[in-house]
Design an enzyme around this catalytic site. Structure first.
Site, PDB file in Angstrom:
ATOM      1  N   GLY A  29      61.668  49.703  69.917  1.00 13.07           N
ATOM      2  CA  GLY A  29      60.305  49.683  70.456  1.00 13.07           C
ATOM      3  C   GLY A  29      59.323  50.378  69.534  1.00 13.07           C
ATOM      4  O   GLY A  29      59.689  51.243  68.734  1.00 13.07           O
ATOM      5  N   ASN A  30      58.075  49.965  69.630  1.00 11.66           N
ATOM      6  CA  ASN A  30      57.027  50.557  68.804  1.00 11.66           C
ATOM      7  C   ASN A  30      55.655  50.218  69.377  1.00 11.66           C
ATOM      8  O   ASN A  30      55.492  49.225  70.068  1.00 11.66           O
ATOM      9  CB  ASN A  30      57.133  50.065  67.344  1.00 11.66           C
ATOM     10  CG  ASN A  30      57.516  48.603  67.266  1.00 11.66           C
ATOM     11  OD1 ASN A  30      56.751  47.733  67.682  1.00 11.66           O
ATOM     12  ND2 ASN A  30      58.700  48.315  66.764  1.00 11.66           N
ATOM     13  N   SER A  46      59.418  53.086  60.358  1.00  8.94           N
ATOM     14  CA  SER A  46      60.657  52.360  60.642  1.00  8.94           C
ATOM     15  C   SER A  46      61.839  53.305  60.884  1.00  8.94           C
ATOM     16  O   SER A  46      62.064  54.230  60.093  1.00  8.94           O
ATOM     17  CB  SER A  46      60.964  51.456  59.440  1.00  8.94           C
ATOM     18  OG  SER A  46      62.102  50.692  59.691  1.00  8.94           O
ATOM     19  N   GLY A  47      62.561  53.062  61.971  1.00  7.52           N
ATOM     20  CA  GLY A  47      63.842  53.739  62.227  1.00  7.52           C
ATOM     21  C   GLY A  47      63.788  55.247  62.428  1.00  7.52           C
ATOM     22  O   GLY A  47      64.806  55.922  62.278  1.00  7.52           O
ATOM     23  N   SER A  75      57.184  50.332  60.655  1.00 11.75           N
ATOM     24  CA  SER A  75      58.125  49.591  61.489  1.00 11.75           C
ATOM     25  C   SER A  75      58.374  48.204  60.910  1.00 11.75           C
ATOM     26  O   SER A  75      57.443  47.551  60.427  1.00 11.75           O
ATOM     27  CB  SER A  75      57.532  49.461  62.895  1.00 11.75           C
ATOM     28  OG  SER A  75      58.197  48.436  63.592  1.00 11.75           O
ATOM     29  N   SER A  76      59.619  47.742  61.002  1.00 13.78           N
ATOM     30  CA  SER A  76      59.918  46.399  60.481  1.00 13.78           C
ATOM     31  C   SER A  76      59.164  45.324  61.270  1.00 13.78           C
ATOM     32  O   SER A  76      58.974  44.206  60.791  1.00 13.78           O
ATOM     33  CB  SER A  76      61.424  46.143  60.511  1.00 13.78           C
ATOM     34  OG  SER A  76      61.915  46.403  61.801  1.00 13.78           O
ATOM     35  N   ASP A  77      58.721  45.652  62.481  1.00 15.72           N
ATOM     36  CA  ASP A  77      57.970  44.687  63.298  1.00 15.72           C
ATOM     37  C   ASP A  77      56.484  44.623  62.934  1.00 15.72           C
ATOM     38  O   ASP A  77      55.722  43.887  63.586  1.00 15.72           O
ATOM     39  CB  ASP A  77      58.074  45.045  64.787  1.00 15.72           C
ATOM     40  CG  ASP A  77      59.490  44.880  65.314  1.00 15.72           C
ATOM     41  OD1 ASP A  77      60.147  43.908  64.906  1.00 15.72           O
ATOM     42  OD2 ASP A  77      59.926  45.717  66.117  1.00 15.72           O
ATOM     43  N   HIS A  96      55.599  47.055  71.831  1.00 14.49           N
ATOM     44  CA  HIS A  96      56.822  46.234  71.811  1.00 14.49           C
ATOM     45  C   HIS A  96      57.960  47.101  72.321  1.00 14.49           C
ATOM     46  O   HIS A  96      58.160  48.207  71.828  1.00 14.49           O
ATOM     47  CB  HIS A  96      57.101  45.770  70.385  1.00 14.49           C
ATOM     48  CG  HIS A  96      58.428  45.092  70.225  1.00 14.49           C
ATOM     49  ND1 HIS A  96      58.839  44.063  71.056  1.00 14.49           N
ATOM     50  CD2 HIS A  96      59.459  45.305  69.362  1.00 14.49           C
ATOM     51  CE1 HIS A  96      60.056  43.676  70.689  1.00 14.49           C
ATOM     52  NE2 HIS A  96      60.456  44.407  69.673  1.00 14.49           N
ATOM     53  N   HIS A  98      62.172  46.979  74.203  1.00 16.05           N
ATOM     54  CA  HIS A  98      63.332  46.197  74.621  1.00 16.05           C
ATOM     55  C   HIS A  98      63.678  46.631  76.044  1.00 16.05           C
ATOM     56  O   HIS A  98      64.848  46.771  76.387  1.00 16.05           O
ATOM     57  CB  HIS A  98      64.518  46.419  73.678  1.00 16.05           C
ATOM     58  CG  HIS A  98      64.342  45.792  72.323  1.00 16.05           C
ATOM     59  ND1 HIS A  98      65.385  45.602  71.450  1.00 16.05           N
ATOM     60  CD2 HIS A  98      63.238  45.306  71.701  1.00 16.05           C
ATOM     61  CE1 HIS A  98      64.919  45.033  70.331  1.00 16.05           C
ATOM     62  NE2 HIS A  98      63.625  44.854  70.459  1.00 16.05           N
ATOM     63  N   ASP A 121      48.253  41.403  89.949  1.00 13.00           N
ATOM     64  CA  ASP A 121      47.223  42.391  89.605  1.00 13.00           C
ATOM     65  C   ASP A 121      47.059  42.527  88.086  1.00 13.00           C
ATOM     66  O   ASP A 121      46.014  42.955  87.608  1.00 13.00           O
ATOM     67  CB  ASP A 121      47.579  43.769  90.184  1.00 13.00           C
ATOM     68  CG  ASP A 121      47.258  43.868  91.669  1.00 13.00           C
ATOM     69  OD1 ASP A 121      46.424  43.082  92.153  1.00 13.00           O
ATOM     70  OD2 ASP A 121      47.844  44.740  92.344  1.00 13.00           O
ATOM     71  N   HIS A 170      64.868  37.809  72.496  1.00 15.61           N
ATOM     72  CA  HIS A 170      64.511  39.106  71.918  1.00 15.61           C
ATOM     73  C   HIS A 170      63.986  40.034  73.021  1.00 15.61           C
ATOM     74  O   HIS A 170      64.791  40.623  73.740  1.00 15.61           O
ATOM     75  CB  HIS A 170      63.521  38.856  70.762  1.00 15.61           C
ATOM     76  CG  HIS A 170      63.098  40.050  69.996  1.00 15.61           C
ATOM     77  ND1 HIS A 170      62.287  39.967  68.893  1.00 15.61           N
ATOM     78  CD2 HIS A 170      63.341  41.374  70.162  1.00 15.61           C
ATOM     79  CE1 HIS A 170      62.070  41.178  68.410  1.00 15.61           C
ATOM     80  NE2 HIS A 170      62.704  42.045  69.174  1.00 15.61           N
ATOM     81  N   TYR A 228      38.033  46.220  92.398  1.00 12.11           N
ATOM     82  CA  TYR A 228      39.123  47.164  92.686  1.00 12.11           C
ATOM     83  C   TYR A 228      38.883  48.456  91.907  1.00 12.11           C
ATOM     84  O   TYR A 228      38.476  48.426  90.751  1.00 12.11           O
ATOM     85  CB  TYR A 228      40.451  46.531  92.260  1.00 12.11           C
ATOM     86  CG  TYR A 228      41.659  47.414  92.488  1.00 12.11           C
ATOM     87  CD1 TYR A 228      42.361  47.377  93.689  1.00 12.11           C
ATOM     88  CD2 TYR A 228      42.082  48.279  91.493  1.00 12.11           C
ATOM     89  CE1 TYR A 228      43.454  48.180  93.894  1.00 12.11           C
ATOM     90  CE2 TYR A 228      43.189  49.092  91.698  1.00 12.11           C
ATOM     91  CZ  TYR A 228      43.872  49.039  92.899  1.00 12.11           C
ATOM     92  OH  TYR A 228      44.957  49.845  93.091  1.00 12.11           O
TER      93      TYR A 228
HETATM   94 ZN   LIG Z   1      62.418  44.150  68.975  1.00 13.48          ZN
END
Ligand SMILES: [Zn+2]
Length: 237
Positions: A29-30, A46-47, A75-77, A96, A98, A121, A170, A228
């Site tokens: 996640g990121n 990354s990592g 991040s690789s994403d 992002h 998981h 909502d 994914h 609301y």
């Molecule tokens: Zn992912």
């Protein structure tokens, strides 16, 4: 001091909140946070474990993919986030994860049906799933192509009304105009995915809510006729 001190700070604290909110295991996640005026976004390195994240190790990247500031790899994403920021102009932050229940739908290749008002909502209809990626897409610029299949899925969808997508096989990507809203929406996505799984368990033939109930719930929180909650500062009741 970095020109991007505030952006680094906001991005770091948003990333650190993912495990606190129960949305991230290990380093999955990121979060990225965009500065539209400068055309630069901050993203998690990354990592790196969540406890080791600091404002200093966030990476600043521009919309062409060039690292503007940062001593470590982003991040690789990052190319996926970049494609979304380029295509969805109103987006200020992308999350992002998981997270398990939303990822279960992504793995099943199924959209999350709108079974109730909690869903309505935040999301104006079923949360969509992308098509599976082809072998050349996966073999080439995989993360960039992931962004492209999301944008392709949104050809007839409005990212302001549907602030989430499931990448087939994914996991989800979620966005918002602000970092706070993107995080909140990522949490709500996980909650409604869990509710949807339980709904299908309780009644495998359950139907989505009606169009009129969906419209009522979405529009009372979003758009010009929203009523609301409390009005934004400066706007009268
Ligand atoms: Zn992912």
């Amino acid at each position: 001091m970095s020109r991007y001190a505030e952006l680094r700070e906001e991005c770091c604290s948003a990333n650190r909140r993912l495990p606190e909110m129960g949305l991230a295991d290990l380093t999955f996640g990121n979060v990225s946070v965009m500065d539209r005026a400068r055309g630069v976004f901050a993203i998690k390195p990354s990592g790196v474990e969540y406890e080791k994240l600091t404002p200093a190790n966030m990476v600043l990247v521009d919309l062409e993919g060039k690292v503007v500031e940062g001593k470590v790899r982003p991040s690789s994403d990052t190319p996926t986030h970049r494609q979304l920021f380029r295509a969805f102009k109103g987006v200020g932050a992308i999350v992002h994860t998981h997270s398990r229940n939303a990822s279960a739908f992504a793995q099943a290749g199924r959209a999350i049906p709108c079974f109730g008002t909690t869903h309505a909502d935040y999301f104006y209809g079923d949360v969509p799933v992308t098509r599976p990626m082809t072998e050349p897409e996966v073999a080439s610029a995989y993360e960039l192509e992931t962004g492209n299949v999301i944008v392709e899925r949104f050809a007839d969808l409005d990212p302001d009304e549907m602030p989430a997508v499931l990448v087939h096989g994914h996991a989800p990507f979620v966005w918002g105009t602000s970092t706070e809203l993107a995080l909140e929406t990522a949490l709500v996505l996980e909650i409604v995915a869990e509710m949807a799984l339980k709904t299908l368990q309780a009644n495998p033939g359950a139907s989505p809510i009606s169009c009129h109930l969906l419209k009522k719930h979405f529009q009372r929180k979003h758009g010009s006729a929203a009523y609301y909650g409390q009005p934004p500062a400066g706007k009268t009741l």
